[in-house]
Design a protein around this motif. Structure first.
Motif, PDB file in Angstrom:
ATOM      1  N   THR A 150     134.013  30.671 -11.539  1.00 50.48           N
ATOM      2  CA  THR A 150     135.198  30.706 -10.687  1.00 50.48           C
ATOM      3  C   THR A 150     136.146  29.599 -11.119  1.00 50.48           C
ATOM      4  O   THR A 150     135.701  28.553 -11.612  1.00 50.48           O
ATOM      5  CB  THR A 150     134.826  30.558  -9.204  1.00 50.48           C
ATOM      6  OG1 THR A 150     135.977  30.825  -8.397  1.00 50.48           O
ATOM      7  CG2 THR A 150     134.296  29.177  -8.889  1.00 50.48           C
TER       8      THR A 150
ATOM      9  N   ARG B  21     141.090  32.562 -10.866  1.00 51.06           N
ATOM     10  CA  ARG B  21     140.174  33.677 -10.614  1.00 51.06           C
ATOM     11  C   ARG B  21     139.095  33.237  -9.643  1.00 51.06           C
ATOM     12  O   ARG B  21     138.354  32.302  -9.906  1.00 51.06           O
ATOM     13  CB  ARG B  21     139.516  34.168 -11.912  1.00 51.06           C
ATOM     14  CG  ARG B  21     138.683  35.426 -11.694  1.00 51.06           C
ATOM     15  CD  ARG B  21     137.952  35.852 -12.946  1.00 51.06           C
ATOM     16  NE  ARG B  21     136.848  34.952 -13.270  1.00 51.06           N
ATOM     17  CZ  ARG B  21     135.903  35.254 -14.172  1.00 51.06           C
ATOM     18  NH1 ARG B  21     135.968  36.404 -14.841  1.00 51.06           N
ATOM     19  NH2 ARG B  21     134.934  34.406 -14.430  1.00 51.06           N
ATOM     20  N   SER B  22     139.007  33.922  -8.512  1.00 46.61           N
ATOM     21  CA  SER B  22     138.026  33.581  -7.485  1.00 46.61           C
ATOM     22  C   SER B  22     136.967  34.680  -7.404  1.00 46.61           C
ATOM     23  O   SER B  22     137.268  35.829  -7.096  1.00 46.61           O
ATOM     24  CB  SER B  22     138.720  33.427  -6.120  1.00 46.61           C
ATOM     25  OG  SER B  22     137.773  33.119  -5.124  1.00 46.61           O
ATOM     26  N   ILE B  23     135.717  34.314  -7.691  1.00 51.08           N
ATOM     27  CA  ILE B  23     134.601  35.244  -7.631  1.00 51.08           C
ATOM     28  C   ILE B  23     133.822  35.015  -6.343  1.00 51.08           C
ATOM     29  O   ILE B  23     133.423  33.890  -6.041  1.00 51.08           O
ATOM     30  CB  ILE B  23     133.658  35.078  -8.840  1.00 51.08           C
ATOM     31  CG1 ILE B  23     134.423  35.276 -10.156  1.00 51.08           C
ATOM     32  CG2 ILE B  23     132.473  36.043  -8.752  1.00 51.08           C
ATOM     33  CD1 ILE B  23     134.991  36.659 -10.346  1.00 51.08           C
TER      34      ILE B  23
ATOM     35  N   ASN C 213     139.701  39.959  -9.619  1.00 49.14           N
ATOM     36  CA  ASN C 213     138.663  38.939  -9.567  1.00 49.14           C
ATOM     37  C   ASN C 213     137.298  39.582  -9.798  1.00 49.14           C
ATOM     38  O   ASN C 213     136.517  39.788  -8.869  1.00 49.14           O
ATOM     39  CB  ASN C 213     138.689  38.230  -8.210  1.00 49.14           C
ATOM     40  CG  ASN C 213     139.913  37.351  -8.059  1.00 49.14           C
ATOM     41  OD1 ASN C 213     140.413  36.808  -9.034  1.00 49.14           O
ATOM     42  ND2 ASN C 213     140.400  37.220  -6.845  1.00 49.14           N
TER      43      ASN C 213
ATOM     44  N   ARG D   4     147.955  40.185 -14.100  1.00 44.07           N
ATOM     45  CA  ARG D   4     147.459  39.716 -12.805  1.00 44.07           C
ATOM     46  C   ARG D   4     147.666  40.767 -11.718  1.00 44.07           C
ATOM     47  O   ARG D   4     146.844  40.899 -10.804  1.00 44.07           O
ATOM     48  CB  ARG D   4     148.172  38.416 -12.415  1.00 44.07           C
ATOM     49  CG  ARG D   4     147.994  38.026 -10.953  1.00 44.07           C
ATOM     50  CD  ARG D   4     148.485  36.629 -10.665  1.00 44.07           C
ATOM     51  NE  ARG D   4     147.521  35.646 -11.143  1.00 44.07           N
ATOM     52  CZ  ARG D   4     147.445  34.402 -10.660  1.00 44.07           C
ATOM     53  NH1 ARG D   4     148.262  34.007  -9.716  1.00 44.07           N
ATOM     54  NH2 ARG D   4     146.548  33.563 -11.125  1.00 44.07           N
TER      55      ARG D   4
ATOM     56  N   ARG E 257     146.946  36.160  -4.924  1.00 45.52           N
ATOM     57  CA  ARG E 257     145.933  35.869  -5.928  1.00 45.52           C
ATOM     58  C   ARG E 257     145.584  37.098  -6.752  1.00 45.52           C
ATOM     59  O   ARG E 257     145.799  38.227  -6.325  1.00 45.52           O
ATOM     60  CB  ARG E 257     144.687  35.311  -5.250  1.00 45.52           C
ATOM     61  CG  ARG E 257     144.790  33.826  -4.893  1.00 45.52           C
ATOM     62  CD  ARG E 257     144.931  32.992  -6.140  1.00 45.52           C
ATOM     63  NE  ARG E 257     145.144  31.587  -5.839  1.00 45.52           N
ATOM     64  CZ  ARG E 257     145.455  30.685  -6.746  1.00 45.52           C
ATOM     65  NH1 ARG E 257     145.616  31.040  -7.993  1.00 45.52           N
ATOM     66  NH2 ARG E 257     145.619  29.426  -6.407  1.00 45.52           N
ATOM     67  N   ASN E 258     145.045  36.814  -7.905  1.00 48.66           N
ATOM     68  CA  ASN E 258     144.691  37.859  -8.861  1.00 48.66           C
ATOM     69  C   ASN E 258     143.806  38.928  -8.222  1.00 48.66           C
ATOM     70  O   ASN E 258     142.718  38.624  -7.731  1.00 48.66           O
ATOM     71  CB  ASN E 258     143.946  37.202 -10.033  1.00 48.66           C
ATOM     72  CG  ASN E 258     143.645  38.167 -11.149  1.00 48.66           C
ATOM     73  OD1 ASN E 258     143.918  39.354 -11.037  1.00 48.66           O
ATOM     74  ND2 ASN E 258     143.083  37.658 -12.210  1.00 48.66           N
TER      75      ASN E 258
END
Length: 275
Positions: free
Chosen positions: A53, A57-59, A23, A151, A19-20
């Protein structure tokens, strides 16, 4: 042209599925969050998190609490009521695939450019379809590689070798790598066959740019088909199967058969099974 990609996932790309790592909230988003916290009705941290989110992108919810408690971004002023209203009216600001029109701009452009390339090639009234496809497909691949580098925090801007300063275009924008430079970077996740196919297309593109080409559709159609298959496989492997183009374009039927030389070239340029 067939636009349906192989479902085989390349092992050499799988290690780039993380994942990115970026974030994080942008400064303008922090301002919007502060405005939300100050504007009735009261929203919980979880409520606010839902606006920022998304799949790409997961915040972490703790970032919202840190802003509320002024442990981070204390110097950022809240957005104005007008800015908050504009944000809420535009939200969720995503395309049909769920990609954010601002945060995922490079990926959206990559997908759209390849769709336009294939649709242009499949136009039965087009006479110079290969040239149009190649130019547009090179743009699509360039955006895809830029999205991948972004990314993974790879700086894909040209820099002055002496000073390290970012080079600018004549209009003052940062000068980004072209596709050929992306393929030559150590962080490029594409395999040798995919790179060879793209380098062939880049050479043809140079010919298109600097001199007139004759009708070339019959000679390089397998190369173009391989480009579609490779793009879809790379797109899904880098960003997830949900962003593949399989659902956008299926199989384009054609009256002309595929010659053995074209079939052999297609198998050489992709990882399709030999059946």
């Amino acid at each position: 042209m067939i636009a349906k990609a192989t479902q085989k996932i390349r092992p050499h790309l799988s290690k780039h599925m993380a994942r990115n790592p970026n974030n994080r909230l942008e400064r303008g988003e922090v301002a919007i969050i502060k405005a939300m916290m100050a504007t009735p009705p009261r929203k919980t941290d979880q409520d606010i998190l839902a606006y920022f989110t998304r799949p790409t992108r997961s915040i972490n919810h703790a970032r919202i609490k840190d802003i509320r408690d002024e442990r981070t971004h204390a110097a950022v002023a809240p957005a104005t009521p007008e800015e908050l209203t504009a944000f809420l009216e535009a939200w969720p600001n995503v395309d049909s695939s769920g990609l954010h029109l601002v945060g995922d701009e490079l990926l959206i452009k990559a997908r759209e450019a390849m769709l336009h390339a294939v649709q242009g090639y499949n136009n039965p009234r087009a006479y110079f379809k290969s040239e149009i496809f190649i130019v547009t497909a090179v743009i699509a691949w360039t955006y895809l590689m830029h999205a991948h580098f972004k990314r993974h925090s790879v700086d894909y801007r040209y820099r002055d070798r002496r000073t390290g300063d970012v080079l600018k275009t004549r209009h003052g924008a940062d000068k980004h790598w072209e596709l050929e430079a992306c393929l030559g970077d150590a962080n490029c996740p594409l395999d040798a066959a995919t790179k060879a196919n793209l380098k062939f297309l880049i050479e043809i593109r140079h010919e298109i740019e600097h001199q007139m080409t004759r009708r070339i559709d019959d000679f390089i159609s397998a190369k173009l088909q391989a480009t579609c298959l490779n793009f879809n496989a790379a797109l899904k492997s880098m960003f997830g199967a949900e962003y593949g183009l399989d659902r956008e374009l299926g199989v384009a039927l054609q009256f002309a058969g595929i010659a053995k030389t074209q079939r052999d070239q297609l198998l050489k340029d992709t990882d399709l099974p030999h059946i």
